[in-house]
Structures are given as structure tokens and as C-alpha cells.
Design a protein around this motif. Structure first.
Motif, PDB file in Angstrom:
ATOM      1  N   LEU A   1       0.991  -1.206   0.014  1.00 28.52           N
ATOM      2  CA  LEU A   1       0.038  -0.074   0.024  1.00 28.52           C
ATOM      3  C   LEU A   1       0.903   1.187   0.055  1.00 28.52           C
ATOM      4  O   LEU A   1       0.411   2.391  -0.505  1.00 28.52           O
ATOM      5  N   ASN A   2       1.940   1.023   0.742  1.00 31.32           N
ATOM      6  CA  ASN A   2       2.565   2.579   0.837  1.00 31.32           C
ATOM      7  C   ASN A   2       3.141   2.977  -0.459  1.00 31.32           C
ATOM      8  O   ASN A   2       3.377   4.169  -0.854  1.00 31.32           O
ATOM      9  N   GLU A   3       3.710   2.121  -1.128  1.00 34.13           N
ATOM     10  CA  GLU A   3       4.373   2.411  -2.380  1.00 34.13           C
ATOM     11  C   GLU A   3       3.174   2.669  -3.575  1.00 34.13           C
ATOM     12  O   GLU A   3       3.346   3.486  -4.329  1.00 34.13           O
ATOM     13  N   ALA A   4       1.905   2.074  -3.385  1.00 35.61           N
ATOM     14  CA  ALA A   4       0.701   2.333  -4.372  1.00 35.61           C
ATOM     15  C   ALA A   4       0.380   3.780  -3.904  1.00 35.61           C
ATOM     16  O   ALA A   4       0.254   4.657  -4.785  1.00 35.61           O
ATOM     17  N   LEU A   5       0.362   4.381  -2.905  1.00 35.01           N
ATOM     18  CA  LEU A   5       0.050   5.732  -2.240  1.00 35.01           C
ATOM     19  C   LEU A   5       0.945   6.609  -2.803  1.00 35.01           C
ATOM     20  O   LEU A   5       0.624   7.500  -3.246  1.00 35.01           O
ATOM     21  N   GLU A   6       2.321   6.289  -2.571  1.00 34.89           N
ATOM     22  CA  GLU A   6       3.687   7.153  -3.036  1.00 34.89           C
ATOM     23  C   GLU A   6       3.334   7.611  -4.510  1.00 34.89           C
ATOM     24  O   GLU A   6       3.526   8.531  -4.854  1.00 34.89           O
TER      25      GLU A   6
END
Ligand code: SF4
Lengths: 517, 215
Positions: free
Chosen positions: A123-128
């Protein structure tokens, strides 16, 4: 599933690299042994541990066997309490939903409480990628995030870092992300924790959106439960206006009463405490009169391979897991190889059976994971929901070696024997005796692990040869590294001669005491 | 097809081997509580377990409570104290410390300026050394016991003290936001050295108040 670490070498190679890292080995050893001893003490404090464990297992099994019904009931309860339920078939869909929900608030940052599910979906990468910054707020996750690193343990994800390294990471990286580390920061844990408190506090106080997972979801009340130690969870669950919880569909328990089992077994298995410092329970949103906590609550239910796992009658028990990490701390393979070698957010014995089921055994790392074990049974013994990890490992080895029918993305497919696993196929041939004598295998395993305190170096009958390779969890005479080199990463040690070594592909543990040669 | 229907369909196909009428009752042969204690012993166990997880425990009676609270605030050097809306008036009657009310519009930053918070609780669990808050008016919103660095929690003993987790859940209302607190916040993330007080209040003081004055 997007949780595979890109470029991740298969387990043997990654494990090989890990054991050469002296810091990592030292940290892991210290950590696992410390928690292991404390846990044993916490468990003996409750006289009915066996009954609690059995009840936990049965509650989870019952839930899984009627999962459709409980999912629908949960959806109704959460909705009735003012929450909104979303369903995500895979990681990409879950990430799209969360990104959309965050964007709808107009915010460009979120505070996060440690959640394996959001790590699993990346998720963090997708949000980034969508211009949204996700701040990890668990101390260990902060260390991992600032160090541009990967978690290596379920409970203490930065277990591979020592205090000096943490000090350096804070001093160097905190200013990039917000409030810099104090001048002259030393490496005492209290000072490091204080630096994290100050660094994160400004983020909590201004946060408008929180993202969490959940340890439990109660179908009949719609209640979500988050169990934690530091208070960062309470911050993320209480202060923001919008809360988005991303939870695997298997985290359901049917009734409020069921919590009485897991709230006793989880803390003792996990942090070896009678109770963890903070547990938060919330049901939808609170009415506007009291304005206690987020006014908007979204629950994102994720499948991402769970239904495929559920379709496997042997493997589905992995879905009982409550992520306590007790199995990691007793695992001699984990202790030496470290969490990163498992190539997934789920390390250790549970990772070895969960990742190849969630993701399939298509990749080299996933195909090798079922072999990342000595089948010593210690993981089963400590598991608070009695997951028979050795049984599932053997089952998955068979799948890798022989192929067969599996479910992928909801469709039945027939796997061919995996290419490049000639060694494993050979191991399976060697193990045929054991497979055709499942009772012998099972008895050997159970006896070996259950009575290990009483020193059963060998077992009578056919189990003798078998148990000779399983004198765990004592340390092997031969270090993993030496064994690995001697056996070319486990490929040349067949141990087939006696015909009784189910794990004749050469797990390292057998190497020292019974080289099989 | 919606993802909801897709997932539910997958679940049903995955469970093709399970009979739909397969309803095995869960064996609840575990204990409702561990050991046999009378009310006073249960309170003692609570005190012991709270202290074991580094909460600071005080005992008094109803008449002595305002004095104890005043002393604790003074000893902590607090100049302001948050009070939930229905905190009994007399609890803060012996202190001169500035009383701050939690307003709906209070921002987290404002709460961060307050030194201490005093609350009641929903119940306390002896076996685990846990206090549980349920957001009732004498406890206030969850945020007020989270942001200030010093929490004084008053437990009526023995009537608010239950022996065990199963007995606690029976008495709690799941529709209320619940916070279970067992000692001050802690982390063992750095080489497994326990450090108290990361994000929640670093000091937790629990005042066990016995019945009516005279005891
Ligand atoms: S498999 Fe069992 S022991 Fe391992 S993390 Fe899950 S619940 Fe804990």
C-alpha cells in the motif's frame, strides 16, 4: 499479489547471505531466545492454556468453514454502525480503493499503524505513486521506513537492527521526513524512543486520515480490534477524521464472546505479556453527539489469495493464524536465516506455508519456501491456534514436487511438477516411505517435539532414523553456513538411504547430528 | 460482477467440501477465571498486576480521594488537568490546578498543552492488570486519555473490579469505543529493551477507591 520483494532471491540463496551477516545473526539469536523464554513463562501462568488453544482453533475453523455467512454478517453489522465496507479481490484493487478514499478527503498524507495486510498489498508504494505519503508510526516500522529497509519479524520488524544502527538512521533520515532527531542523540533505547515520540507527535496531531489493519473483526457486533503496545495505534485510530482499515477476510470471529479466548492467548503468545499495553475496540463510527474518534470509517476487506488458500483442505488451516509470531521465535531456521530470506512480509514458519498459498508456487522463492524448515514441530507446539505447520509444509512440498490441482484466483488449475526442482522431486521419492506411512511420520514428529524437553534423541521403531535428524531445538553441531557449503545449498544431501527422512532434501538441521551420508 | 460477489462466490466454491449444516459447537472448557479469590483478594491481584506493568497504584477511600488526586497532580508538577464532562465534582475539589474541559472542538494540539487527565473507568481486570475505558461521560473521549502525558484513573473497588478477561467482556458494551490499558505504553523494538512511554501517557496512576468513606 504484489507483496513479493522484487528481485528476491530464492530462499536458499537469501538465507545463505543472511547467515554471513554476523550482526543479523546476533540480533536474531538474542531476540528469539529472549522472547521464547518469556513466552513459555507467560503461558504456564494460565492453567487452561490447552483448552484456550483448542477453543481458539475451533472458533477459527468454524469461522472459516462458514466464512461466506460471517462476511455477510460482518458487512451488515459494520454498515449498521455507520461504517462503509469495500471488497477487494486482490492487492491492486485494495490499493486502488484506499488511494481513492484518501484522495476523496483531499489529503496527501496518512498516518499508519503497523499492519501486515497493508504491507502484503504494498500500500505505501501504491500511495506514494499517487502522491500520497504514508507515515509508519510503529517504532520498528519507522526504523524500517527511515532505513529504506524491509521488516524482518512480525512483531519486532526491525529486529535485524541494533541500537547503533538505529541511532545512525534517526540522525541521518528523520529530517527528510519531518522533525529532525535531537542534537547529540545517543544510542540508549530510551533516548531513541523519545526521538521517535517527538518526531511522530507532530504527525499524529495534524493527521486527518489514519490507515490501520485489525487483529479481529467481530461479525455479530461489527467491532474491530487492534492490539498494540506503543500507543501509536490509539493515535491513528482516534485522532484522524477518516479511518481506513484494511483487513484480510480471515480475520473474522463470529461473536463478541469469542474475543475472550484470543485476548488471553494472543498477548501471551506474542509479547509474552498477560496483556499488551493498549487494545482498541471500535464499532463503526460513534454518533456525532460525542464526536469520539473518526467521523468516517471505511473497512476494506481483502481476498488476495485467501480464498485460494481456503480451497485447499489441508492448507486452509494457515488462515487460522493470529500473527502472534511465536512460531518465528522457536524456529531454528528463522533464527539463522532471518526474516528477509522468506521473501515476503510473512516470515518464519507461518510465512513458509502462507506465502506459497497466497501467491502460488510459481516463483522460485515461493516454491522453495516449503523446504525452509526442518519439520521439527516446535512451531506447531507453540501455535495458539494449533496450526499444524509441518503437515502443511509436507503437503506443499508434495505440491511443488509432484504438481496437482490447486485454486488460483478462484479457478481450479492443474500444476505441473515444478521445473528446476529436481532436487525436491528426488527428495519426495526418498520420502515416499514416510508418505505411505503417514502415521509413522506424524507420530515421529509429534513425539519429537512434544517430549523434546525430556530429551528424546531417538524414537523407537521406524521413528528412530527419522528422529535422528530432528534433535531440535538444540543448536546443530554444524553451523548452517558450513552445512550449506558442504551440501551445495542443500541440494546434494539426500538422506535417502534410510528411506525415512521425509525432508530428505537436506534441511540444515539434520546436517550436524546425522549427516545422512 | 462486483468484487463482493466474486469473493463470496470464491469462498463458497472453496468450501464445496463443507456441509452447510456442519455446526460443531466450540468447546468452551476453558476457565471463566483462574483461581478462587474473594473480592478483596481480587483487588489485591489487580494492584499487584498493575504495578508489575509499571502503573503506579494508590489506595484510598471516597473521602480521601480528592486529597490523593490533588497530591498526585502536585507531585507531577501539573498546572492544568483535563476533566471529562461528567467527572464527579468533588474529585477535583482539593486541587487548585487549572481545570480544562474537553470541548467537541478541542484540537489535538490543544490537548497536547494539558499536563494531566483524570478519569473514571468502565471496569478493571485483576488477572491481567488492565483498566478499560468505554467513553462514558465520566471518562470522556478516547483522545483525552491519549494525548496528555499523565493519566490518573480512578477505579471503584471492589465493584468495578472483575477477575478475568471473560468476565470483563460479559460486562462491556461492544457498541461503545473501548480502550484497554495495561500499564503505560511501552516498546521493545530496540534490541528488546523495554522502554516505557512512547506515544500514550508515560505515567499511568491508578487510584483504587474503596466503598463509602469509613472503611
Ligand atoms: S502460525 Fe500460529 S504461532 Fe505462527 S504466527 Fe500464526 S498464530 Fe502465531
Amino acid at each position: 499479489m504484489s507483496g513479493t520483494f522484487v528481485g528476491m532471491p530464492a530462499f536458499p540463496k537469501a538465507a545463505h547471505e543472511a547467515v554471513h551477516n554476523a550482526t543479523l545473526r546476533g540480533n536474531l539469536r538474542h531476540a528469539t531466545h529472549t522472547i521464547r523464554a518469556k513466552r513459555a513463562k507467560a503461558v504456564t501462568e494460565v492453567s487452561d492454556w490447552a483448552e484456550l488453544r483448542e477453543a481458539g482453533k475451533r472458533i477459527k475453523d468454524h469461522t472459516l468453514r462458514h466464512l461466506d455467512r460471517y462476511l455477510v454478517q460482518l458487512e451488515e453489522s459494520v454498515t449498521a454502525a455507520g461504517g462503509t465496507v469495500h471488497w477487494a479481490a486482490d492487492a491492486d484493487e485494495a490499493n486502488r480503493i484506499v488511494t481513492y478514499l484518501v484522495k476523496a478527503t483531499g489529503e496527501t498524507e496518512v498516518v499508519k499503524v503497523k499492519s501486515m495486510a497493508t504491507q502484503e498489498i504494498g500500500l505505501n508504494e501504491a500511495l506514494e505513486a499517487e502522491g500520497i505519503r504514508a507515515y509508519e508510526t510503529d517504532l520498528a516500522e519507522l526504523i524500517v521506513q527511515l532505513g529504506k529497509d524491509r521488516p524482518s519479524h512480525i512483531l519486532v520488524p526491525a529486529i535485524h537492527r541494533n541500537r547503533g544502527e538505529i541511532r545512525d538512521i534517526f540522525a541521518k533520515e528523520m529530517s527528510e521526513w519531518g522533525r529532525p532527531a535531537p542534537e547529540g542523540l545517543t544510542d540508549t533505547p530510551a533516548e531513541l524512543a523519545e526521538a521517535a515520540r517527538l518526531h511522530l507527535r507532530e504527525k499524529f496531531l495534524r493527521a486527518k486520515v489514519g490507515v490501520s489493519g485489525a487483529n479481529f473483526m467481530v461479525a455479530d457486533t461489527g467491532t474491530l480490534v487492534v492490539v498494540e503496545s506503543e500507543g501509536n495505534g490509539r493515535m491513528c485510530l482516534t485522532l484522524p477524521e477518516t479511518l481506513i482499515s484494511v483487513v484480510g477476510i480471515e480475520k473474522i470471529v463470529p461473536t463478541w464472546q469469542d474475543l475472550e479466548v484470543f485476548l488471553q492467548t494472543l498477548p501471551r503468545s506474542s509479547t509474552a505479556e498477560r496483556m499488551n499495553p493498549y487494545t482498541s475496540m471500535w464499532t463503526g463510527t460513534t454518533d456525532s453527539g460525542t464526536a469520539d474518534g473518526p467521523s468516517t470509517f471505511h473497512l476494506v476487506l481483502i481476498d488476495n489469495g485467501r480464498t485460494d488458500t481456503l480451497a485447499d483442505e489441508v492448507g486452509r488451516q494457515a488462515l487460522r493464524c493470529i500473527r502472534c509470531s511465536a512460531c518465528l521465535n522457536v524456529c531454528p531456521v528463522y533464527e539463522r536465516a532471518g526474516g528477509h530470506a522468506y521473501g515476503s512480509v510473512y516470515p518464519g514458519p507461518i510465512g513458509a506455508i502462507l506465502s506459497p498459498q497466497l501467491r502460488g508456487t510459481g516463483s522460485e522463492i515461493d516454491a522453495s519456501l516449503p523446504y525452509a524448515s526442518s519439520l521439527c514441530g516446535a512451531c506447531y507446539e507453540v501455535c495458539p491456534v494449533a496450526i499444524d505447520i509441518p503437515e502443511v509444509l509436507v503437503h506443499l512440498r508434495e505440491r511443488v514436487a509432484q504438481g496437482g490441482q490447486v485454486t488460483e484466483k478462484g479457478a481450479k488449475v492443474v500444476l505441473k511438477p515444478a521445473k528446476g526442482h529436481a532436487a525436491e522431486r528426488a527428495a519426495m521419492r526418498a520420502a515416499r516411505w514416510a508418505f505411505t506411512h503417514p502415521a509413522a511420520l506424524r507420530t515421529g514428529q509429534r513425539l519429537a517435539s512434544r517430549t523434546r524437553r525430556f530429551h528424546p534423541r531417538t524414537l523407537p521403531g521406524p521413528g528412530m532414523a527419522w528422529s535422528a535428524s530432528r534433535a531440535l531445538p538444540t543448536l546443530p553441531a554444524e553451523p548452517f553456513r558450513d552445512w550449506w557449503q558442504r551440501t551445495n545449498g542443500g541440494r546434494t544431501e539426500q538422506g535417502a538411504a534410510d528411506g525415512a527422512r521425509a525432508d530428505g532434501n537436506g534441511e540444515w538441521t539434520g546436517g550436524g547430528e546425522d549427516s545422512g551420508k | 460482477m462486483s468484487s463482493r460477489d466474486l469473493i463470496l462466490g470464491r469462498v463458497r466454491r472453496a468450501l464445496a467440501d463443507v456441509r452447510r449444516d456442519d455446526e460443531q459447537a466450540v468447546p468452551r472448557t476453558y476457565l471463566r477465571e483462574h483461581g478462587e479469590r474473594n473480592a478483596a483478594e481480587t483487588v489485591d491481584l489487580l494492584a499487584e498486576n498493575l504495578a508489575d506493568y509499571r502503573a503506579i497504584v494508590h489506595r484510598t477511600d471516597t473521602a480521601g480521594l480528592p486529597g490523593v488526586i490533588a497530591e498526585l497532580l502536585a507531585a507531577h508538577g501539573s498546572s492544568s488537568v483535563l476533566a471529562p464532562p461528567a467527572l464527579p465534582e468533588e474529585w477535583l475539589s482539593a486541587t487548585e490546578v487549572t481545570r480544562v474541559a474537553d470541548r467537541a472542538g478541542s484540537t489535538p494540539h490543544e490537548l497536547d498543552e494539558v499536563d494531566s487527565v483524570v478519569t473514571a473507568c468502565a471496569l478493571a481486570i485483576a488477572e491481567t492488570g488492565t483498566i478499560v475505558l468505554d467513553g462514558s461521560p465520566d471518562q470522556g473521549r478516547r483522545r483525552i486519555t491519549l494525548v496528555p502525558d499523565h493519566h490518573i484513573c480512578v477505579v471503584r473497588a471492589p465493584d468495578q473490579v472483575v477477575p478475568s478477561v471473560p468476565l470483563a467482556l460479559e460486562r462491556l458494551d461492544p457498541t461503545r469505543p473501548l480502550t484497554w490499558i495495561s500499564g503505560p505504553s511501552a516498546t521493545s523494538d530496540i534490541e528488546l529493551d523495554r522502554v516505557e512511554g512512547v506515544h500514550g501517557p508515560r505515567t499511568l496512576e491508578v487510584v483504587l477507591v474503596s466503598g463509602d468513606g469509613g472503611e
